[in-house]
Design an enzyme around this catalytic site. Structure first.
Site, PDB file in Angstrom:
ATOM      1  N   TYR A  97       0.837  -1.199   0.000  1.00  0.00           N
ATOM      2  CA  TYR A  97       0.000   0.000   0.000  1.00  0.00           C
ATOM      3  C   TYR A  97       0.873   1.250   0.000  1.00  0.00           C
ATOM      4  O   TYR A  97       0.578   2.216  -0.699  1.00  0.00           O
ATOM      5  CB  TYR A  97      -0.934  -0.003   1.214  1.00  0.00           C
ATOM      6  CG  TYR A  97      -1.925  -1.139   1.179  1.00  0.00           C
ATOM      7  CD1 TYR A  97      -3.072  -1.071   0.399  1.00  0.00           C
ATOM      8  CD2 TYR A  97      -1.703  -2.302   1.924  1.00  0.00           C
ATOM      9  CE1 TYR A  97      -3.976  -2.122   0.356  1.00  0.00           C
ATOM     10  CE2 TYR A  97      -2.604  -3.353   1.894  1.00  0.00           C
ATOM     11  CZ  TYR A  97      -3.738  -3.265   1.103  1.00  0.00           C
ATOM     12  OH  TYR A  97      -4.623  -4.300   1.057  1.00  0.00           O
ATOM     13  N   ASN A 120     -12.407  -1.388  -5.218  1.00  0.00           N
ATOM     14  CA  ASN A 120     -12.240  -1.709  -6.629  1.00  0.00           C
ATOM     15  C   ASN A 120     -13.411  -2.579  -7.094  1.00  0.00           C
ATOM     16  O   ASN A 120     -13.589  -3.688  -6.604  1.00  0.00           O
ATOM     17  CB  ASN A 120     -10.913  -2.447  -6.828  1.00  0.00           C
ATOM     18  CG  ASN A 120     -10.758  -3.021  -8.218  1.00  0.00           C
ATOM     19  OD1 ASN A 120     -11.362  -2.572  -9.171  1.00  0.00           O
ATOM     20  ND2 ASN A 120      -9.934  -4.045  -8.316  1.00  0.00           N
ATOM     21  N   CYS A 128      -6.384  -5.834  -7.757  1.00  0.00           N
ATOM     22  CA  CYS A 128      -6.239  -5.408  -6.362  1.00  0.00           C
ATOM     23  C   CYS A 128      -5.684  -6.531  -5.486  1.00  0.00           C
ATOM     24  O   CYS A 128      -5.158  -6.259  -4.401  1.00  0.00           O
ATOM     25  CB  CYS A 128      -7.561  -4.882  -5.819  1.00  0.00           C
ATOM     26  SG  CYS A 128      -8.958  -5.990  -6.022  1.00  0.00           S
ATOM     27  N   HIS A 129      -5.750  -7.767  -5.955  1.00  0.00           N
ATOM     28  CA  HIS A 129      -5.196  -8.887  -5.186  1.00  0.00           C
ATOM     29  C   HIS A 129      -3.670  -8.835  -5.120  1.00  0.00           C
ATOM     30  O   HIS A 129      -3.072  -9.507  -4.294  1.00  0.00           O
ATOM     31  CB  HIS A 129      -5.653 -10.231  -5.784  1.00  0.00           C
ATOM     32  CG  HIS A 129      -5.225 -10.442  -7.194  1.00  0.00           C
ATOM     33  ND1 HIS A 129      -5.947  -9.936  -8.269  1.00  0.00           N
ATOM     34  CD2 HIS A 129      -4.160 -11.092  -7.719  1.00  0.00           C
ATOM     35  CE1 HIS A 129      -5.324 -10.275  -9.393  1.00  0.00           C
ATOM     36  NE2 HIS A 129      -4.246 -10.972  -9.088  1.00  0.00           N
ATOM     37  N   GLU A 155      -0.612 -16.766 -10.263  1.00  0.00           N
ATOM     38  CA  GLU A 155       0.288 -15.869 -10.978  1.00  0.00           C
ATOM     39  C   GLU A 155       1.757 -16.185 -10.729  1.00  0.00           C
ATOM     40  O   GLU A 155       2.602 -15.905 -11.578  1.00  0.00           O
ATOM     41  CB  GLU A 155      -0.021 -14.418 -10.611  1.00  0.00           C
ATOM     42  CG  GLU A 155      -1.370 -13.967 -11.131  1.00  0.00           C
ATOM     43  CD  GLU A 155      -1.633 -12.493 -10.895  1.00  0.00           C
ATOM     44  OE1 GLU A 155      -0.707 -11.756 -10.497  1.00  0.00           O
ATOM     45  OE2 GLU A 155      -2.789 -12.081 -11.123  1.00  0.00           O
TER      46      GLU A 155
END
Length: 167
Positions: A97, A120, A128-129, A155
């Site tokens: 953040y 979001n 946003c993850h 990912e």
């Protein structure tokens, strides 16, 4: 504004896709925090979701790393700046953040960034993850921490833990 929605299957469970005037304006998981009331989603329709559904399927199969969809994002100017910055986090990467706040030119605004991140409306597509705590630990996620873990594992090219398995 014309709104429509559909529900598609995903490895995370059902995803509700919402479009406003033909552009994707929402991707919500079943227990999504900050989900608008379902009666605001418009009529259920398969159109205009074929491309969004195809890209999400390609993403979940590991073939797609960057979405290319028209988006209609409703939010404050600051929220839209945060959401735009989220799209700059590369597939498989994470940012804190604080790093996002600094990238926006507001290094002391990590809490505000977190609040905007949590609002979001187009999860997964606007990633946003990929936002983590300052120590790299997983923090809140509108779709639940288990789903955040699953998405990050996908990912990273790692098989998720059995309780978090995508498939």
């Amino acid at each position: 504004m014309e709104r429509r929605h559909t529900v598609i299957d995903s490895p995370l469970g059902p995803l509700t896709l919402v479009a406003t005037d033909g552009a994707l304006s929402g991707v919500y998981m079943d227990e999504h925090r900050h989900m608008p009331p379902r009666d605001t989603f418009g009529a259920r329709s398969a159109e205009p979701f074929s491309e969004a559904a195809a890209q999400l399927a390609a993403y979940f199969s590991g073939e797609l790393h960057e979405f290319d969809l028209p988006l209609h994002l409703e939010g404050t100017p600051f929220q839209r700046r945060v959401w735009s910055e989220l799209t700059r986090i590369p597939y498989g990467g994470t940012r804190s953040y604080g790093e996002l706040a600094a990238a926006l030119g507001s290094p002391g605004a990590s809490r505000a960034v977190g609040l905007a991140n949590g609002r979001n409306p187009v999860s997964i597509v606007v990633p946003c993850h990929r936002v983590v705590g300052s120590t790299g630990g997983l923090t809140g996620y509108g779709g639940g921490l288990a789903n955040k873990r699953r998405l990050l594992a996908l990912e990273a090219g790692h098989a998720p833990a059995p309780e978090d398995a995508l498939f």
